[in-house]
Write an enzyme that holds these catalytic residues in place. Structure first.
Site, PDB file in Angstrom:
ATOM      1  N   LYS A 107       2.372  11.416   2.664  1.00 58.36           N
ATOM      2  CA  LYS A 107       2.054  10.079   3.081  1.00 58.36           C
ATOM      3  C   LYS A 107       0.472   9.295   3.954  1.00 58.36           C
ATOM      4  O   LYS A 107      -0.069  10.081   4.354  1.00 58.36           O
ATOM      5  CB  LYS A 107       2.576   9.784   4.408  1.00 58.36           C
ATOM      6  CG  LYS A 107       4.256   8.929   3.741  1.00 58.36           C
ATOM      7  CD  LYS A 107       5.116   8.800   3.333  1.00 58.36           C
ATOM      8  CE  LYS A 107       5.932   7.486   3.351  1.00 58.36           C
ATOM      9  NZ  LYS A 107       7.076   7.899   1.976  1.00 58.36           N
ATOM     10  N   ALA A 223      14.174  -2.399  -0.364  1.00 58.22           N
ATOM     11  CA  ALA A 223      14.858  -1.108  -0.713  1.00 58.22           C
ATOM     12  C   ALA A 223      16.643  -1.476  -0.781  1.00 58.22           C
ATOM     13  O   ALA A 223      17.376  -1.767  -1.302  1.00 58.22           O
ATOM     14  CB  ALA A 223      15.172   0.323   0.151  1.00 58.22           C
TER      15      ALA A 223
HETATM   16  P1  NAD Z   1      11.219  -3.502   3.949  1.00 55.03           P
HETATM   17  O1  NAD Z   1      10.540  -3.684   5.206  1.00 55.03           O
HETATM   18  O2  NAD Z   1      11.776  -4.360   2.868  1.00 55.03           O
HETATM   19  O3  NAD Z   1      12.812  -2.980   4.375  1.00 55.03           O
HETATM   20  C1  NAD Z   1      13.050  -3.324   5.586  1.00 55.03           C
HETATM   21  C2  NAD Z   1      15.306  -3.873   6.471  1.00 55.03           C
HETATM   22  O4  NAD Z   1      14.876  -3.285   7.237  1.00 55.03           O
HETATM   23  C3  NAD Z   1      14.149  -5.427   6.512  1.00 55.03           C
HETATM   24  O5  NAD Z   1      14.578  -6.140   5.886  1.00 55.03           O
HETATM   25  C4  NAD Z   1      13.938  -5.669   8.136  1.00 55.03           C
HETATM   26  O6  NAD Z   1      14.371  -6.863   8.857  1.00 55.03           O
HETATM   27  C5  NAD Z   1      15.188  -4.263   8.038  1.00 55.03           C
HETATM   28  N1  NAD Z   1      15.532  -3.827   9.276  1.00 55.03           N
HETATM   29  C6  NAD Z   1      14.225  -3.207  10.336  1.00 55.03           C
HETATM   30  N2  NAD Z   1      14.406  -2.680  11.476  1.00 55.03           N
HETATM   31  C7  NAD Z   1      15.920  -2.779  11.723  1.00 55.03           C
HETATM   32  C8  NAD Z   1      16.965  -2.807  12.508  1.00 55.03           C
HETATM   33  N3  NAD Z   1      16.772  -2.310  13.372  1.00 55.03           N
HETATM   34  N4  NAD Z   1      18.163  -3.196  11.724  1.00 55.03           N
HETATM   35  C9  NAD Z   1      18.870  -3.910  10.742  1.00 55.03           C
HETATM   36  N5  NAD Z   1      17.760  -4.244  10.292  1.00 55.03           N
HETATM   37  C10 NAD Z   1      16.665  -3.655  10.392  1.00 55.03           C
HETATM   38  O7  NAD Z   1      10.911  -1.902   4.172  1.00 55.03           O
HETATM   39  P2  NAD Z   1      11.804  -0.985   2.409  1.00 55.03           P
HETATM   40  O8  NAD Z   1      10.217  -0.570   1.878  1.00 55.03           O
HETATM   41  O9  NAD Z   1      12.454  -1.468   2.106  1.00 55.03           O
HETATM   42  O10 NAD Z   1      11.759   0.434   3.146  1.00 55.03           O
HETATM   43  C11 NAD Z   1      13.442   0.360   3.634  1.00 55.03           C
HETATM   44  C12 NAD Z   1      13.497   1.849   3.918  1.00 55.03           C
HETATM   45  O11 NAD Z   1      13.355   2.305   2.553  1.00 55.03           O
HETATM   46  C13 NAD Z   1      12.820   3.202   4.979  1.00 55.03           C
HETATM   47  O12 NAD Z   1      12.947   3.705   5.241  1.00 55.03           O
HETATM   48  C14 NAD Z   1      12.017   3.147   3.612  1.00 55.03           C
HETATM   49  O13 NAD Z   1      10.843   4.806   4.039  1.00 55.03           O
HETATM   50  C15 NAD Z   1      12.918   3.951   2.749  1.00 55.03           C
HETATM   51  N6  NAD Z   1      12.224   3.609   1.378  1.00 55.03           N
HETATM   52  C16 NAD Z   1      11.600   2.741   0.570  1.00 55.03           C
HETATM   53  C17 NAD Z   1      10.939   3.060  -0.457  1.00 55.03           C
HETATM   54  C18 NAD Z   1       9.953   2.113  -1.603  1.00 55.03           C
HETATM   55  O14 NAD Z   1      10.005   1.795  -2.766  1.00 55.03           O
HETATM   56  N7  NAD Z   1      10.274   0.327  -0.963  1.00 55.03           N
HETATM   57  C19 NAD Z   1      11.241   4.319  -1.442  1.00 55.03           C
HETATM   58  C20 NAD Z   1      12.277   5.281  -0.309  1.00 55.03           C
HETATM   59  C21 NAD Z   1      12.602   5.426   0.327  1.00 55.03           C
END
Ligand code: NAD
Length: 416
Positions: A107, A223
């Protein structure tokens, strides 16, 4: 929100330790897995648009290369810390292992707020990061991918900077690239597709009908939105979603595409027409069939877990449920499909991209989706079998499968 990410590292270690103990492994196995193989901390100076110089801190961590080259995303976030990156790298090792992929776990991250950076500053920061960690990277060494607040454009800059340093065009050094540069069309939605396939498989074993089933997504980002978009294929109804600005709840259901348009225009899902606002502490207690945590680590705590009414929790985010909350959900009979399985669609699609880049070939989109479905269904089934046979939770089962495969590889390589 705990500071420093040390809690997540402790949580990841606890999960691995429990699996090592249940498998009756020699103590050396856990000793090797509890620390990453290497972590590089770097300073990245960037000339800002106003002429000032700003120095950012970044990390690249290889947790394990027992099963193959280190693989894992790069996160740009103001709260990023070394311990958080180490925890996420450890989960990547287990994720690749449980999915049967020939990858280890890595990571990376940079502590920054990408929303405050111009495109030029973001490019400069990305290229500086690659120069600082380039000795760790390589198509057979360490292959980054997108994560929070990084995207295909950032991956293109990484590929370009690494290629300049090596004097060769190295497409397979990074995945999640634009299609024009060897990326695959399905990469953007692959994590979500994997999550939704887990919803489908889990509902089947629980006997939960999906036509008209209600669900809530916490964290309506990359996600979260993509998962909601794909959930429509199962006939499910999104009744609630949230982000840092608040939440929207509508028992009649909301169209994820319309909610996204609203969020883009106003910066939050809150206030979506026809919905009511729900305070953060009540969100998880809404009457829904399925809950999809897709925000940050640690959203479902011991205090929140007793109120959960869903029968099924499918973790799109990494580390959204703390161990004490897991115990509460287990007691309540809620099935939790763990992150290392439910959010593994992205790394699986990354594997397809890497293979194609190494071969100089490209597969049809339908073929990619079929392959992803086959792998997700098989892995769900092997974790579910472990859960049933060993009478453990789905999370413990996934860790048992993951730890067994990685420690078998370590033994065969003479590391144990
Ligand atoms: P992102 O930044 O696009 O989305 C995160 C969302 O969560 C945002 O809309 C933010 O406003 C919201 N958020 C943050 N804190 C919050 C809270 N306390 N209450 C409610 N909403 C809240 O990020 P992402 O890429 O979608 O990643 C989200 C999760 O998914 C992470 O744990 C990441 O590790 C995991 N993930 C993402 C991917 C990917 O390909 N994007 C792959 C595997 C895992």
């Amino acid at each position: 929100m705990p500071v420093g990410g040390t809690e997540w590292l402790e949580m990841a270690r606890e999960q691995v330790k429990k699996a090592c103990d249940m498998l009756g492994l020699e103590s050396a196995a856990y000793e090797r897995l509890k620390e990453p193989e290497k972590t590089l901390e770097v300073s990245i100076p960037v000339r800002m648009d106003d002429g000032s110089l700003k120095v950012f801190t970044g990390w690249r961590c290889h947790h394990s290369t027992a099963l193959g080259p280190a693989k894992g995303g790069i996160r740009y976030h103001p709260g990023a810390t070394a311990d958080e990156i180490k925890a996420l790298a450890m989960w990547m090792t287990l994720k690749s292992s449980v999915m049967g992929l020939p990858f280890g776990g890595a990571k990376g991250g940079i502590r920054c707020n990408p929303k405050e950076l111009s495109q030029r500053e973001l490019e400069s920061l990305t290229r500086g990061y690659v120069r600082a960690v380039s000795d760790l990277l390589g198509p057979l060494r360490d292959i980054p991918a997108p994560e929070m607040y990084t995207n295909a454009q950032v991956m293109a800059w990484i590929m370009d900077e690494y290629s300049s340093i090596r004097g060769e065009v190295a497409l397979p050094v990074v995945t999640g690239k634009p299609v024009e540069l060897g990326g695959i069309p399905a990469r953007d939605t692959a994590t979500a597709r994997g999550t939704v396939l887990c919803v489908r498989e889990a509902a089947a074993v629980l006997g939960l009908g999906l036509k008209g089933a209600s669900y809530a997504v916490s964290g309506f980002g990359n996600a979260g939105f993509n998962t909601a978009y794909c959930m429509a294929e199962l006939g499910c109804k999104m009744v609630a979603c949230s982000d840092t600005g608040g939440a929207a709840y509508s028992p009649d259901g909301m169209d994820p595409v319309e909610v996204l348009a609203w969020k883009r225009a106003r910066g939050t899902v809150r206030g979506f027409p026809g919905s009511t606002d729900v305070p953060e502490d009540e969100f998880f207690a809404l009457p829904v069939d399925i809950l999809i945590p897709a925000a940050l680590e640690g959203s479902i705590t011991e205090e929140i877990a007793p109120g959960i009414r869903a029968k099924l929790v499918v973790e799109a985010a990494n580390g959204p449920t703390v161990p004490s909350a897991d115990a509460v959900l287990e007691k309540k009979g809620v099935m939790v499909v763990p992150d290392i399985l439910a959010s593994a669609g992205g790394v699986t699609a990354s594997y397809f991209e890497w293979v194609q880049n190494l071969q100089g070939s490209s597969w049809a989109e339908g073929e990619l989706e079929r392959k992803l479905e086959k792998i997700m269904v098989e892995c769900f089934s092997s974790v579910y079998k472990m859960h049933r046979d060993m009478k453990v939770s789905m999370r413990e089962a996934a860790f048992l499968v993951g730890v067994k495969r990685v420690t078998d590889a370590m033994r065969l390589r003479g590391w144990l």
